[in-house]
Design a protein around this motif. Structure first.
Motif, PDB file in Angstrom:
ATOM      1  N   ASN A   1       0.836  -1.196   0.000  1.00 40.29           N
ATOM      2  CA  ASN A   1       0.000   0.000   0.000  1.00 40.29           C
ATOM      3  C   ASN A   1       0.878   1.256   0.000  1.00 40.29           C
ATOM      4  OD1 ASN A   1      -1.712   2.109   0.844  1.00 40.29           O
ATOM      5  ND2 ASN A   1      -2.969   0.740   2.085  1.00 40.29           N
ATOM      6  N   THR A   2       0.744   2.103  -1.007  1.00 42.34           N
ATOM      7  CA  THR A   2       1.564   3.313  -1.077  1.00 42.34           C
ATOM      8  C   THR A   2       1.188   4.333  -0.010  1.00 42.34           C
ATOM      9  OG1 THR A   2       0.073   4.276  -2.738  1.00 42.34           O
ATOM     10  CG2 THR A   2       2.000   3.088  -3.551  1.00 42.34           C
ATOM     11  N   TYR A   3       0.046   4.132   0.677  1.00 38.96           N
ATOM     12  CA  TYR A   3      -0.334   5.016   1.780  1.00 38.96           C
ATOM     13  C   TYR A   3       0.401   4.681   3.079  1.00 38.96           C
ATOM     14  CZ  TYR A   3      -4.453   6.106  -1.137  1.00 38.96           C
ATOM     15  OH  TYR A   3      -5.291   6.486  -2.150  1.00 38.96           O
ATOM     16  N   TYR A   4       1.045   3.508   3.125  1.00 42.19           N
ATOM     17  CA  TYR A   4       1.632   3.056   4.375  1.00 42.19           C
ATOM     18  C   TYR A   4       2.619   4.070   4.950  1.00 42.19           C
ATOM     19  CZ  TYR A   4       0.024  -1.839   4.073  1.00 42.19           C
ATOM     20  OH  TYR A   4      -0.716  -2.989   4.035  1.00 42.19           O
ATOM     21  N   LYS A   5       2.468   4.311   6.255  1.00 41.54           N
ATOM     22  CA  LYS A   5       3.465   5.060   7.008  1.00 41.54           C
ATOM     23  C   LYS A   5       4.505   4.047   7.533  1.00 41.54           C
ATOM     24  CE  LYS A   5       1.701   9.017   6.210  1.00 41.54           C
ATOM     25  NZ  LYS A   5       1.049   9.894   7.188  1.00 41.54           N
ATOM     26  N   PRO A   6       5.644   4.529   8.105  1.00 45.93           N
ATOM     27  CA  PRO A   6       6.711   3.597   8.502  1.00 45.93           C
ATOM     28  C   PRO A   6       6.248   2.419   9.347  1.00 45.93           C
ATOM     29  CG  PRO A   6       7.515   5.835   8.618  1.00 45.93           C
ATOM     30  CD  PRO A   6       6.050   5.937   8.286  1.00 45.93           C
ATOM     31  N   ARG A   7       5.409   2.664  10.346  1.00 43.97           N
ATOM     32  CA  ARG A   7       4.955   1.583  11.222  1.00 43.97           C
ATOM     33  C   ARG A   7       4.260   0.478  10.418  1.00 43.97           C
ATOM     34  NH1 ARG A   7       2.233   1.099  16.522  1.00 43.97           N
ATOM     35  NH2 ARG A   7       2.893   3.207  17.000  1.00 43.97           N
ATOM     36  N   GLU A   8       3.367   0.865   9.524  1.00 51.25           N
ATOM     37  CA  GLU A   8       2.587  -0.106   8.758  1.00 51.25           C
ATOM     38  C   GLU A   8       3.461  -0.853   7.757  1.00 51.25           C
ATOM     39  OE1 GLU A   8      -1.551   2.355   8.316  1.00 51.25           O
ATOM     40  OE2 GLU A   8       0.281   3.292   7.579  1.00 51.25           O
ATOM     41  N   LEU A   9       4.326  -0.105   7.040  1.00 48.03           N
ATOM     42  CA  LEU A   9       5.199  -0.724   6.054  1.00 48.03           C
ATOM     43  C   LEU A   9       6.154  -1.704   6.724  1.00 48.03           C
ATOM     44  CD1 LEU A   9       6.120  -0.902   3.121  1.00 48.03           C
ATOM     45  CD2 LEU A   9       7.628   1.064   3.540  1.00 48.03           C
ATOM     46  N   ASN A  10       6.674  -1.319   7.862  1.00 49.54           N
ATOM     47  CA  ASN A  10       7.579  -2.184   8.609  1.00 49.54           C
ATOM     48  C   ASN A  10       6.902  -3.509   8.949  1.00 49.54           C
ATOM     49  OD1 ASN A  10       9.926  -2.851  10.278  1.00 49.54           O
ATOM     50  ND2 ASN A  10       8.549  -2.529  12.001  1.00 49.54           N
ATOM     51  N   TRP A  11       5.680  -3.430   9.470  1.00 47.33           N
ATOM     52  CA  TRP A  11       4.996  -4.648   9.906  1.00 47.33           C
ATOM     53  C   TRP A  11       4.714  -5.575   8.717  1.00 47.33           C
ATOM     54  CZ3 TRP A  11       0.821  -7.762   9.311  1.00 47.33           C
ATOM     55  CH2 TRP A  11       0.593  -8.691  10.337  1.00 47.33           C
ATOM     56  N   VAL A  12       4.245  -5.004   7.625  1.00 47.43           N
ATOM     57  CA  VAL A  12       3.878  -5.831   6.469  1.00 47.43           C
ATOM     58  C   VAL A  12       5.112  -6.435   5.809  1.00 47.43           C
ATOM     59  CG1 VAL A  12       2.860  -5.787   4.165  1.00 47.43           C
ATOM     60  CG2 VAL A  12       1.684  -4.670   6.059  1.00 47.43           C
ATOM     61  N   LEU A  13       6.193  -5.661   5.660  1.00 47.60           N
ATOM     62  CA  LEU A  13       7.414  -6.214   5.061  1.00 47.60           C
ATOM     63  C   LEU A  13       7.939  -7.395   5.867  1.00 47.60           C
ATOM     64  CD1 LEU A  13       9.528  -3.115   3.946  1.00 47.60           C
ATOM     65  CD2 LEU A  13       8.485  -4.834   2.470  1.00 47.60           C
ATOM     66  N   GLU A  14       7.913  -7.244   7.176  1.00 44.66           N
ATOM     67  CA  GLU A  14       8.410  -8.327   8.032  1.00 44.66           C
ATOM     68  C   GLU A  14       7.464  -9.515   8.014  1.00 44.66           C
ATOM     69  OE1 GLU A  14       9.975  -9.053  12.619  1.00 44.66           O
ATOM     70  OE2 GLU A  14       9.233  -7.085  12.003  1.00 44.66           O
ATOM     71  N   HIS A  15       6.168  -9.272   8.134  1.00 46.89           N
ATOM     72  CA  HIS A  15       5.186 -10.364   8.190  1.00 46.89           C
ATOM     73  C   HIS A  15       5.146 -11.163   6.894  1.00 46.89           C
ATOM     74  CE1 HIS A  15       1.049 -12.079   7.911  1.00 46.89           C
ATOM     75  NE2 HIS A  15       1.311 -12.399   9.157  1.00 46.89           N
ATOM     76  N   SER A  16       5.312 -10.479   5.761  1.00 49.87           N
ATOM     77  CA  SER A  16       5.163 -11.144   4.460  1.00 49.87           C
ATOM     78  C   SER A  16       6.442 -11.796   3.960  1.00 49.87           C
ATOM     79  CB  SER A  16       4.686 -10.140   3.411  1.00 49.87           C
ATOM     80  OG  SER A  16       5.644  -9.105   3.237  1.00 49.87           O
ATOM     81  N   ASP A  17       7.549 -11.641   4.712  1.00 54.26           N
ATOM     82  CA  ASP A  17       8.833 -12.237   4.312  1.00 54.26           C
ATOM     83  C   ASP A  17       9.239 -11.837   2.899  1.00 54.26           C
ATOM     84  OD1 ASP A  17       9.168 -13.587   6.744  1.00 54.26           O
ATOM     85  OD2 ASP A  17       7.979 -15.296   6.060  1.00 54.26           O
ATOM     86  N   VAL A  18       9.096 -10.552   2.584  1.00 51.26           N
ATOM     87  CA  VAL A  18       9.513 -10.062   1.279  1.00 51.26           C
ATOM     88  C   VAL A  18      11.025 -10.246   1.132  1.00 51.26           C
ATOM     89  CG1 VAL A  18       9.884  -7.943  -0.075  1.00 51.26           C
ATOM     90  CG2 VAL A  18       7.635  -8.451   0.876  1.00 51.26           C
ATOM     91  N   GLU A  19      11.420 -10.913   0.047  1.00 50.52           N
ATOM     92  CA  GLU A  19      12.838 -11.153  -0.238  1.00 50.52           C
ATOM     93  C   GLU A  19      13.382 -10.139  -1.240  1.00 50.52           C
ATOM     94  OE1 GLU A  19      13.487 -15.498  -1.012  1.00 50.52           O
ATOM     95  OE2 GLU A  19      11.330 -15.570  -0.535  1.00 50.52           O
ATOM     96  N   VAL A  20      12.548  -9.797  -2.216  1.00 53.36           N
ATOM     97  CA  VAL A  20      12.929  -8.833  -3.252  1.00 53.36           C
ATOM     98  C   VAL A  20      11.861  -7.750  -3.272  1.00 53.36           C
ATOM     99  CG1 VAL A  20      13.348  -8.476  -5.712  1.00 53.36           C
ATOM    100  CG2 VAL A  20      14.058 -10.621  -4.628  1.00 53.36           C
ATOM    101  N   LEU A  21      12.299  -6.500  -3.165  1.00 51.23           N
ATOM    102  CA  LEU A  21      11.356  -5.382  -3.150  1.00 51.23           C
ATOM    103  C   LEU A  21      11.533  -4.543  -4.404  1.00 51.23           C
ATOM    104  CD1 LEU A  21       9.231  -3.602  -1.727  1.00 51.23           C
ATOM    105  CD2 LEU A  21      11.122  -2.428  -0.576  1.00 51.23           C
ATOM    106  N   LEU A  22      10.435  -4.345  -5.141  1.00 50.21           N
ATOM    107  CA  LEU A  22      10.386  -3.460  -6.297  1.00 50.21           C
ATOM    108  C   LEU A  22       9.613  -2.226  -5.874  1.00 50.21           C
ATOM    109  CD1 LEU A  22       9.339  -6.156  -8.954  1.00 50.21           C
ATOM    110  CD2 LEU A  22      11.660  -5.381  -8.429  1.00 50.21           C
ATOM    111  N   THR A  23      10.248  -1.058  -5.907  1.00 51.84           N
ATOM    112  CA  THR A  23       9.612   0.132  -5.354  1.00 51.84           C
ATOM    113  C   THR A  23      10.003   1.388  -6.114  1.00 51.84           C
ATOM    114  OG1 THR A  23       9.381   1.491  -3.355  1.00 51.84           O
ATOM    115  CG2 THR A  23      11.495   0.398  -3.672  1.00 51.84           C
ATOM    116  N   VAL A  24       9.143   2.383  -6.060  1.00 52.72           N
ATOM    117  CA  VAL A  24       9.504   3.709  -6.535  1.00 52.72           C
ATOM    118  C   VAL A  24      10.307   4.390  -5.429  1.00 52.72           C
ATOM    119  CG1 VAL A  24       7.587   4.060  -8.134  1.00 52.72           C
ATOM    120  CG2 VAL A  24       7.274   4.596  -5.708  1.00 52.72           C
ATOM    121  N   ASP A  25      11.119   5.403  -5.826  1.00 51.01           N
ATOM    122  CA  ASP A  25      11.880   6.118  -4.795  1.00 51.01           C
ATOM    123  C   ASP A  25      10.985   7.069  -4.010  1.00 51.01           C
ATOM    124  OD1 ASP A  25      11.486   7.886  -6.890  1.00 51.01           O
ATOM    125  OD2 ASP A  25      13.555   8.630  -6.924  1.00 51.01           O
TER     126      ASP A  25
END
Length: 547
Positions: A96-120
């Motif tokens: 979700n591009t609306y995510y603030k740091p707390r939310e993004l942190n939780w989802v990245l960790e929970h989902s075990d993302v190995e490779v992240l494709l993102t805009v700067d």
């Protein structure tokens, strides 16, 4: 209108991402798939570019089952990246591009993302800074060799944009490595993907405060929107406008994939702004406007609306924006649908366009072909007879595979049904009548908010002892987020200050629009049992803030 019968329908090919893009590219060729500002992506380009991207991902070590995070706004890059990773069996985590740091942190960790494709960055959100603030040691990591304790699965980050840090690589450089993968290697990877394999993880508000990762298969993601086309009025060559983000279920299924099947062009924009949106709809001769109800007032009442030629619009989800001769003023007489992330959108639906028969006032349609409904007593678990109110359970082909890191026994019943948490009943003709949530989730402007998630942030403030978050009626947004906050003895804090702090921690749509501050718990309504009277508190908040 006369309500006809409908039957389960699916494409005549193997339901995997690779077959899907090949089929629609063959069918629609150089027709625009999507347009955003001056950038357009045709169906043929989506096929060709996702082929190269898929080869590059294979060359970088991505394999079937790899969790690939996708953090980007609507547009061609999002579509190509999603297709590329899905084609080789990677599981795409839609962020979700609306995510603030707390939310993004939780989802990245929970989902075990190995490779992240993102805009700067996007709309003032600096994702480089955001990622560095949540991934401890990231600023000292080497691109492609990330190894940090806070996010042990994360290995590499690839970015679109101009501000690329030393710990990330450029997506363009990644794609250049496609030459290291042969056509035969790509084909072998694609052929190994089964329709039943997981394709995406979408995060939806959870009942316990943290978002829940909803996992869907290739067959569901591709097949369900195709089956829904019989209820929609989309024709090849037409144009659809939507502000719905592709990382949410309405955007990816109801708009993107349904439009790809139908051969319609999707018009995106970076940000909804009434005057600019009206110009966009006029310029592209949009036929279908698919958005949220709160958009209607902003568009219809904007001073420039009367000067725009909007005669091309003939259908959509915003009734007030439709031509007057096909508009249905009574909301309860409009064909409707009921859905959720767990069912890939609508699980009940009626043909869009035309007025419901008087005897079906308030109906949310019948079961989508291939989906079943039952009504259950939430206490005993017994199935209830027709006409009796209870909890809606669903079962069928579009149902999620499950929730990430959650035991299926905690999600589904023993016989495979999903309790939705929605209340309603069925009539003798199979029409479903939705009467509200069994729980307390808030829905504002089409977005789901879990009260406990907001309460946790409020209660972390030094001045706050307790908080109670509820939805209050809003004429524009359906519901607004409202909070009752009890301060610690001797403390003081203005509602605006609390709102400003919460805004730093949570997405803007979760921030309470209204906060009532109480100096002591005694100012709140209480039950004889010694608990807060939440019903009375909700009434007080509604009386004070509802519209």
């Amino acid at each position: 209108m006369t309500l006809g019968e409908h039957h389960f329908s699916e494409p005549g090919y193997r339901l995997t991402a690779s077959e899907f893009i090949k089929q629609v590219a063959d069918a629609w060729g150089d027709r625009d798939l999507c347009v955003i500002e001056q950038d357009a992506l045709t169906f043929e380009q989506a096929q060709a570019q996702s082929t190269e991207f898929a080869k590059a991902l294979l060359a970088s070590g991505v394999r079937a089952g790899t969790h690939v995070g996708l953090l980007a706004p609507n547009g061609g890059n999002w579509i190509v990246a999603w297709l590329a990773a899905s084609r080789i069996g990677a599981v795409v985590v839609l962020l979700n591009t609306y995510y603030k740091p707390r939310e993004l942190n939780w989802v990245l960790e929970h989902s075990d993302v190995e490779v992240l494709l993102t805009v700067d960055s996007h709309l003032g959100n600096n994702y480089v800074e955001r990622l560095e603030s949540i991934v401890e040691g990231l600023d000292e990591a080497t691109a492609g060799q990330i190894d940090v304790a806070s996010h042990p699965a994360l290995r590499s980050v690839w970015m679109w944009g101009d501000q690329i840090p030393s710990w990330a690589g450029r997506v363009d450089d990644l794609i250049a490595s496609a030459r290291e993968t042969s056509d035969a290697q790509l084909l072998a990877a694609e052929n190994a993907v089964a329709p039943s394999d997981p394709m995406i993880v979408m995060y939806s508000s959870g009942s316990t405060g943290n978002p829940k990762g909803v996992v869907h298969s290739h067959a569901g993601v591709i097949g369900h929107p195709y089956n829904l086309l019989q209820f929609l009025d989309r024709q090849a060559g037409e144009v659809v406008y939507t502000p719905m983000p592709l990382f949410w279920v309405g955007g990816i299924t109801y708009v993107l994939i349904a439009s790809m099947h139908a051969g319609t062009t999707i018009i995106f924009e970076h940000q909804f702004e009434p005057e600019a949106t009206l110009k966009l709809i006029e310029r592209h001769r949009v036929n279908h406007v698919v958005g949220w109800p709160h958009m209607a007032k902003a568009l219809v009442e904007h001073p420039s609306a009367q000067h725009r030629d909007l005669s091309s619009v003939r259908s959509g989800s915003i009734e007030e924006f439709l031509p007057e001769h096909i508009r249905i003023d009574d909301p309860e007489m409009r064909p409707n649908a009921l859905g959720m992330t767990e069912s890939l959108g609508p699980h009940s639906i009626e043909v869009m366009g035309g007025e419901l028969p008087p005897t079906k006032r308030g109906s949310f349609g019948r079961s989508v072909p291939g989906v079943q409904h039952r009504i259950v007593d939430p206490v005993s678990g017994a199935e209830l007879p027709l006409g009796e109110m209870g909890e809606i359970h669903i079962k069928g082909y579009s149902l999620m595979l499950g929730l990430l890191k959650t035991d299926p026994h905690d999600v589904f019943t023993a016989d495979g049904w999903l309790p939705t948490g929605d209340a309603g009943y069925l009539d003798a003709d199979g029409h479903l009548y939705f009467k509200g949530r069994m729980g307390d989730q808030i829905k504002s402007s089409g977005m789901n908010i879990t009260p406990r998630e907001v309460e946790i942030v409020l209660e972390e403030q030094d001045e706050v002892m307790d908080s109670y978050v509820m939805g209050v009626p809003s004429a524009q947004r359906g519901q607004d987020v409202a909070a009752a906050v009890v301060l610690r003895p001797g403390e003081s804090c203005e509602p605006t200050e609390l709102q400003a702090r919460v805004k730093h921690e949570l997405s803007s749509y979760k921030v309470p629009r209204h906060i009532a501050v109480f100096d002591s718990p005694g100012e709140l309504p209480w039950l004889d049992s010694g608990k807060i009277d939440l019903t009375e508190l909700g009434r007080l908040l509604e009386e004070r803030f509802g519209s």
